[in-house]
Every structure is written in structure tokens, then in C-alpha cells.
Design an enzyme around this catalytic site. Structure first.
Site, short mmCIF file in Angstrom:
data_model
loop_
_atom_site.label_atom_id
_atom_site.label_comp_id
_atom_site.label_asym_id
_atom_site.label_seq_id
_atom_site.Cartn_x
_atom_site.Cartn_y
_atom_site.Cartn_z
N SER A 145 0.80 -1.22 0.00
CA SER A 145 0.00 0.00 0.00
C SER A 145 0.83 1.26 0.00
CB SER A 145 -0.93 0.02 1.22
OG SER A 145 -1.85 -1.04 1.16
N SER A 327 0.55 6.82 0.91
CA SER A 327 0.17 5.44 0.62
C SER A 327 -0.72 5.40 -0.62
CB SER A 327 -0.54 4.84 1.83
OG SER A 327 -1.74 5.55 2.10
N TYR A 328 -1.13 4.21 -1.00
CA TYR A 328 -1.90 4.03 -2.24
C TYR A 328 -3.15 4.90 -2.21
CZ TYR A 328 -3.92 1.60 -6.23
OH TYR A 328 -4.46 1.30 -7.46
N PRO A 329 -3.36 5.73 -3.26
CA PRO A 329 -4.44 6.74 -3.19
C PRO A 329 -5.81 6.25 -3.62
CG PRO A 329 -3.12 7.09 -5.17
CD PRO A 329 -2.49 5.94 -4.43
#
Length: 820
Positions: A145, A327-329
Site C-alpha cells: 500500500s 500510501s496508495y491513493p
């Protein structure tokens, strides 16, 4: 020695993962295996490595609009996957890299679209890899992530497998959108194009998600148009608490819609000299800290507070992610798992110049566990992973703003609630009750880091008790009117789409961008979406024929079926077949009932036959031209693009042609998209009377030309779109240009593609403009002035007779001097 092929989605991501796994050395083996990255030393000029490796398309004759009946696209037309960008030849590249490899590790996005890309990569690579022996696993997927050392190493230690069900749900969505969208789009485009001369779009598209998105905007427009204001009356009273202070009281009845009744209440209260305290209350309240940040909330805030469109906001977030800042959007989750290292993420911000003190105090006093939100089971909420300074993020303000908001939001989620004291006093003046209230902040809590959420400062109320009296300052009656709602903002539209299940967190920005690009809505000030005539007519037409084509209900039901495929609870083929059958029936009914929409088109657009004989298409706007008489009794006729009909010398607006010799770049029509009023930028850098005008048909080799002399500036080559903004430069008052660059050739840092600035003053545009001189007979070079004459001249005014120190004698260097 065994060989592993590791495939990442972007070049920067591949480089980051390789650096982490090799502990900073690119040439060091990754464990016991040799490592390969999907991107080697910029092999593809910085393009995405795998993103959109394929896209669905029809085979053979079914790609040709005139060869097949659109109804055949629902079932008879076969589809195939093609490379989205054939120039990259990504399949061949992957096969070259994968030839002879023993294992493959997929470092792709851990969402449904990422799972789908995993299988596209496998289709290309598995045939050329070494064959497995004895049932040995050769395909692995890393789930992560963030681009942090700990997260990447944990993902490498706990490799899984791609989820075939999630990939199938994406295949189903893509095929449904392709077949349904193409069938409706082809039919209605062919039916209406060439029938109406001033139709504002060369492609009248339909989309199962796009059309309900447009429907929300038109529904709000209809409420505004049908709104009838009502007059109402309120009583307002003031009481004096001491010599220099008074309190403004609110009427407990709020308002009445009958003037005589309001006058009666006024007569009963205005003669009173004292207001008696009926009741007092003091209550401590709390304003809750925000939930953890997910994609939809990030897009809402980016639009409402940062002035960024949803698609631009996603591009910015993806850039921050690939650089390791967040982190992963793409996540629907607003709840942190119990084992998430909140303190570790917070410590990363302990030395930031803006919020270091707040962070250190939180770490010393102890963080507050974030509120329990929704756990969608995909990714943790969007979280800052390391501190980002202005120097690291570069000069792009939107990137800094996006990073700063994400960090402030995270700090707020682990802060304490804002606590305040609310005081209320109820007064009686004659028979009527009035109230006033005040708030006093006890503990700012999270509003210290999010000051825009702070409790508004209000006057403290006097200390009093029941039975106390205060002198009445005045009582008066105010007449007001109810007001209509405003047009939907992007933030409100995102909320509606999420509520009704239209699109996903990844596709919502795309659908909103589509209705803007296809001239169905325009983005007004405040990021409000105002439907165009074409958008309004289409939605009303769908309602008239089949409301389910535009209502969110049917698409929401389809999304639920697609989610069942992803969960392994529904069969891919059954869902696909059933949904296509439903829409095929709707398509045939739509075709049989198209006359109902045609009637609405005739009201809003002018048929070619009503204004003259249709000729060939206009070279600028590609719409039909026709013969129109210059004026009453004048038999001379001239060719004129249908939309260009200015009001000249008292001639009526409708049907008035341009005078001989005048081009669109001189026409001062206030709303025509081709006129000087809409495309003028600023005063020419060489001649005194000319205006620099954007040529909207010159892309991809864009030009700005003077409408008086032969100055031509070539600019923004290969940009996807260039528009003249209604905003002006604060330095020289020239109109700003809004430029969308192609992602592969964007001069902007990172993955950014959009920039707005002044062609004279903006440093980003300085290297992108080249001055030339054209032949004097060029159609863009005939005299005239327009709206920029008053405000946007590209430079400040100077007194008459005073030479311009900024205009060099050498004409060829004139524009360049303005960019220094």
C-alpha cells in the site's frame, strides 16, 4: 541460477522497488535470484510501463460505423484486446524481458483494475517463460500500500496470487461499457449529425456511467429553472446589555409567509421596552475529528478547497504515491487496521517546519485512536509516509497543496476532538420568543492542524438568569425571498455518484472529465458544473424515451452484479449476457422512439433546412456551412459557419452573417466559441491595434496569431488541449491559458499534465513559445479588436506618446523579450 521477472506499473515505481529490495544497489541480486525491472533506463521515455497495456475493441468491420447496424454490437460483434499505445509495443517488450525467466512477481496496483492488468501481463509473458516442473508455482503477486522499505519487504516476504474473479469483473465492466456505449453513441451521433447546423459536438456519446453523471447535473439545473421565489418576513430584535454592547436576537418562529401576520407580530412587540430572560443554558459540546481519508473524500476536498478537478487531483495523488510520499491513493476504506503503525507514520512529520510542534506534542501526550470508519477490505486509508518539503515537491502549487492536505488530515485523525462551550439565552419580548447563542472554544483539538474547521468566533454572552431584564434596542421586520439552489459543484457530484454507486473510486474522475470534454457541461467559478444546451436536451430526451437510461438505478444494480463476480458469487457470462440483453431491448425501444428526442432537439438547435442550403463542412469547426442572405432585400449571399452569427448594426442575432472580409478572430460575439471574445489573449507585441488570438483548430501544433499583423507564435506543441480562461494575469491582465499536455510529452514535473498560466509571464510557458511571421494573406491576420481591448492587453497601459521600453526594435525578438 533461477531468474525472476518483476513487473511494476510505472518506471519510477520499478526503480523504487528495485532499490529497496537490493538495499540501494541496482546490480545486487534480489536474494537468491537475479532481478529484472519492467523499466530499464527509460526504455520507453518515461511512459507508464504496464498501465492500460490493453483496451477492448471490436474486430474487423465492426469498427466501421457505416458498415454495421449498431444493434449488432450487443451480441454479434466479437471483441479483442489491443494495446492502448501501439507505439510502445509493450507486449513485445514484456516478452523480451520474460523470455527464459523462471518466475514472475507482479508489483501492480492492488485493486480490481490492477488485478486485471496482472492477467494481461501474464497472457504476454507466460508463453515465453520456462515451463514449471512438478506443479511448482511460478506466478506471484506482491500486495502493498506504500513505497516504504517496510511495506515493500513485507510484501516480498508474503507473496500471493492474482485474483481471477476480480479480473473477470473488470473484463465484464469493460465489455459492457464498450458494447452499450458504442451502440447508443453511434446511433444517436449518426442520427443527429448533419441534421442541425449549430449542434455543439461532433460526437454525441452515451455511457452507462457517464449519462447518469450528466443526469445529476441536469436535474439540479431543472430545479433552478423551475424555482419560484417566495417572499417571507422575519422579525429581528436587539437588546442592550450595557452602554456599548447589544445582542442581535433570532426569532423563534424563524419566518412567516404572510406580511399581515408578520406585521401583527411586529405591532405586539415593538412597543415593549424590556426583554425578559426566559431561560439560559450552557452546554459543553465536541466537534469530532475527521474519519481517515479515502479517495472520494480526497477528491471532494481537492475540488472544493484546492480548486483541482477530480482527474487532476488523482494524477497529483498518484505522483505523490509513486514518489513514496503517501500510501496508495485508491481506497474506499476509512478505518485503520489495529496493527497499523500510526505512531511511526506520525514520527515522519516530527521535523516538518509547519506542524512539527503539533506532532511532537501529540507524540509526547499520546495520540488519540482514529474514529472507527468503514473497512472495505482493500487498502488502508490514504496516509503520508514521509515528510515532504516545498523544495522536494518542486514549484507546482497543486502538488504541495495536495500533499499538505493529506498530511494535515492524517494528523487530525489522531488528534483530539475540538471542545467548546455553547451558551444560549432565550428572551421574551411581549408575546414572542427570541434567542441568541454564543460559542467559546475550550480545547481546539484537531482544528489546530485544520484551522478551516475551527469553531467560528462569536461574542460571549452576558451572565444572567431567568427573570433578568434588558432594555430593547429595536424590533424591526425584514422582507426576504427564498433563493434557488446553485449548480452542482464537483464535490457535490462526487458525493451523489458515491451514494448511488455510479463508478468506482478510480473511475469517478474519468466520468466527470468525460462530460466536461464532450461539451455536456461547463466548469464555472467555484468548480460548479453548468449543463450546456446539448447536455440538457440529451437528458430530457432520455427521460422522455426511457428514464432508466439516465437514472442511476440501473447502473447501480449492474455494479452490484459486477461486485458479485469479483467475490466469486456470480458467473461472469451470465451477468454479461443478462445485462446486454436488457440494454439491447432498451436500445431497440430507443431507436423506435427517437422522434421524441428529435422534437426536443428542434427546439434548442436550428435545422439546416430552416436557415439555408447546406454546403460543405466548415474548415474550423467541421460543422455544415450554408448560404444566408446578408440582410433584408439584399440578394448577395455568402458562406458562413452556422454558429458564427454576431449581432451587427442592429441586424437580428439569429441568421446574421459576418461582414465580408471579417474572420472569426475579429468577431465580438459575446458567446460564440470561435469569436475574439472567447479566444482573445492580449494586445499584440508588435502592432498597436492587433490582438493575439488562439487558433483553436491548430492543434497539435498550436498557434497564437495577431488578427491585425503577421505575428504568429507557435506554442505548446503536442498539447492535448489549449483553452483561453476567463481569469486574467495579475501582472499584465492578459487572459490565462489552460493547457492539457500529453502525458508522454508533458514538460511538467512528474506525471502532471495540466497547467494554467500567462503566456507572457508564466515561467513554465517561456520555453514553449516560438515567434514567427506569417504571410500577410493568412486568414488569421485581418484587423480588429475585441474584449481584451479593455482588460487583457498582455502588458500594463502607458501614457500616450511615451515609448514602450519593453518593445525591442528587432521584431523577431519581440515576443521573446516579453518572456524574459
Amino acid at each position: 541460477m533461477k531468474t525472476v521477472l518483476m513487473v511494476a506499473e510505472k518506471p519510477s515505481l520499478a526503480q523504487s522497488i528495485a532499490k529497496i529490495l537490493s538495499r540501494g544497489r541496482r546490480d545486487q541480486p534480489l536474494g537468491d535470484c537475479a532481478g529484472h525491472e519492467a523499466q530499464k533506463d527509460g526504455s520507453f521515455n518515461g511512459n507508464d510501463c504496464v498501465t492500460q497495456c490493453h483496451c477492448d475493441w471490436f474486430v474487423g468491420k465492426y469498427n466501421k460505423w457505416d458498415k454495421v447496424d449498431p444493434a449488432e454490437l450487443f451480441s454479434q460483434a466479437p471483441t479483442e484486446k489491443k494495446e492502448a499505445n501501439p507505439k510502445l509495443n509493450m507486449v513485445k517488450f514484456l516478452q523480451v524481458e520474460g523470455r527464459g525467466c523462471d518466475y514472475i512477481v507482479l508489483w501492480l496496483d492492488c485493486d480490481k483494475e490492477g488485478e486485471n492488468i496482472c492477467f494481461e501481463v501474464l497472457d504476454a509473458v507466460l508463453p515465453v517463460m520456462n515451463k514449471a516442473h512438478g506443479g511448482e508455482k511460478t506466478v506471484f503477486q506482491a500486495r502493498f500500500s506504500s513505497i516504504m522499505d517496510t511495506d515493500i519487504c513485507n510484501a516480498m516476504a508474503c507473496l500471493g496470487e492474482p485474483d481471477h474473479n476480480e479480473a473477470l469483473s473488470v473484463d465484464a465492466r469493460q465489455e459492457l461499457d464498450l458494447r452499450i456505449g458504442c451502440a447508443f453513441t453511434r446511433f444517436q451521433t449518426k442520427y443527429f449529425q448533419g441534421k442541425y447546423g449549430d449542434l455543439d459536438s461532433s460526437l454525441i456519446s452515451f455511457g452507462p456511467c457517464q449519462t447518469p453523471t450528466l443526469g445529476f447535473c441536469v436535474e439540479r439545473h431543472d430545479k433552478i429553472q423551475s424555482f419560484k421565489p417566495e417572499t417571507y418576513w422575519v422579525l429581528q430584535a436587539k437588546v442592550n446589555t450595557d452602554k456599548d454592547r447589544s445582542l442581535l436576537l433570532d426569532w423563534d418562529r424563524v419566518r412567516v409567509f404572510d406580511r399581515e401576520i408578520a406585521q401583527m407580530f411586529l405591532n405586539m412587540t415593538k412597543l415593549e421596552k424590556e426583554a425578559q430572560v426566559e431561560a439560559t443554558s450552557r452546554k459543553e459540546k465536541a466537534k469530532q475529528r475527521p474519519l481517515a481519508l479515502n479517495t472520494v473524500e480526497m477528491l471532494r476536498v481537492a475540488s472544493s478547497s484546492l480548486g483541482m478537478g477530480p482527474q487532476h487531483a488523482m494524477q497529483t495523488a498518484e505522483r505523490l504515491y509513486t514518489q513514496g510520499y503517501i500510501s496508495y491513493p485508491r481506497t474506499e476504506t476509512t478505518h485503520y487496521p489495529e496493527n497499523f503503525d500510526l505512531k511511526g507514520s506520525l514520527r515522519q512529520q516530527a521535523n516538518h517546519p509547519y506542524w512539527a510542534d503539533t506532532v511532537k506534542r501529540l507524540l509526547a501526550e499520546g495520540i488519540n485512536r482514529p474514529r472507527k470508519g468503514h473497512d472495505a477490505g482493500d487498502h488502508p486509508p490514504i496516509t503520508p509516509m514521509k515528510s515532504a518539503t516545498e523544495a522536494e515537491l518542486g514549484t507546482t502549487g497543486v502538488t504541495r497543496g495536495g500533499s499538505e492536505y493529506i498530511t494535515r488530515h492524517f494528523i487530525a485523525t489522531v488528534s483530539h476532538d475540538c471542545k467548546y462551550l455553547q451558551s444560549t439565552i432565550s428572551f421574551r419580548i411581549g408575546p414572542e420568543l427570541f434567542t441568541c447563542s454564543g460559542k467559546t472554544v475550550l480545547s481546539p483539538g484537531f482544528t489546530e492542524i485544520m484551522p478551516w474547521q475551527s469553531v467560528p468566533l462569536e461574542e460571549s454572552l452576558p451572565t444572567c438568569q431567568r427573570g433578568d431584564t434588558f432594555p430593547v434596542g429595536e424590533v424591526k421586520m425584514l422582507e426576504k425571498q427564498t433563493s434557488p439552489p446553485d449548480y452542482l459543484t464537483e464535490a457535490e457530484l462526487i458525493t451523489l455518484m458515491e451514494k448511488h454507486g455510479i463508478g468506482t473510486d478510480a473511475s469517478i474522475p474519468v466520468h466527470i472529465n468525460n462530460i466536461c470534454q464532450r461539451n455536456y457541461v461547463t466548469v464555472e467559478s467555484g468548480r460548479r458544473l453548468k449543463p450546456t444546451n446539448l447536455g440538457i436536451v440529451l437528458v430530457h430526451g432520455y427521460y422522455k424515451i426511457d428514464a432508466e437510461l439516465v437514472l442511476p438505478t440501473i447502473r447501480s444494480a449492474v455494479e452490484k452484479q459486477l461486485n458479485l463476480i469479483a467475490q466469486g458469487k456470480a458467473d461472469y457470462r451470465q451477468v454479461l449476457g443478462h445485462t446486454l440483453d436488457v440494454f439491447k431491448r432498451k436500445f431497440h425501444y430507443f431507436v423506435d422512439s427517437i422522434a421524441g428526442m428529435d422534437e426536443l432537439m428542434e427546439v434548442s438547435f436550428s435545422p439546416l433546412a430552416a436557415t439555408g442550403k447546406p454546403l460543405s463542412r466548415c474548415g474550423k469547426c467541421h460543422r455544415f456551412m450554408k448560404y444566408i442572405q446578408v440582410g433584408a432585400g439584399n440578394t448577395n449571399s455568402g458562406k458562413l459557419p452556422h454558429p458564427c452569427r454576431p449581432q451587427l448594426l442592429g441586424v437580428p442575432l439569429q441568421g446574421s452573417p459576418l461582414p465580408p472580409g471579417m474572420g472569426c478572430n475579429e468577431c465580438t460575439h459575446p458567446s460564440c466559441q470561435h469569436s475574439l471574445s472567447m479566444l482573445g489573449i492580449g494586445q499584440c507585441v508588435e502592432c498597436e491595434s492587433g490582438v493575439l488570438v488562439l487558433d483553436p483548430t491548430s492543434g497539435p501544433k498550436w498557434k497564437v496569431a495577431c488578427n491585425k499583423c503577421n505575428v504568429v507564435a507557435h506554442c505548446f506543441e503536442n498539447a492535448h488541449r489549449v483553452r483561453v480562461s476567463a481569469d486574467t494575469c495579475s501582472v499584465c491582465e492578459a487572459a490565462l491559458l489552460d493547457v492539457d499536455f500529453n502525458k508522454a510529452k508533458s514538460p511538467l514535473p512528474g506525471d502532471e499534465t495540466q497547467h494554467m498560466g500567462c503566456v507572457f509571464c508564466d515561467p513554465v510557458f517561456q520555453e514553449l513559445v516560438e515567434l514567427k511571421h506569417a504571410a500577410s494573406c493568412h486568414p488569421m491576420h485581418r484587423g480588429g479588436l475585441g474584449r481584451r481591448q479593455g482588460r487583457g492587453r498582455g502588458r500594463a497601459r502607458r501614457p500616450p506618446g511615451k515609448p514602450n521600453p519593453r518593445r525591442p526594435k528587432d521584431k523577431m525578438s519581440a515576443l521573446a523579450a516579453y518572456f524574459v
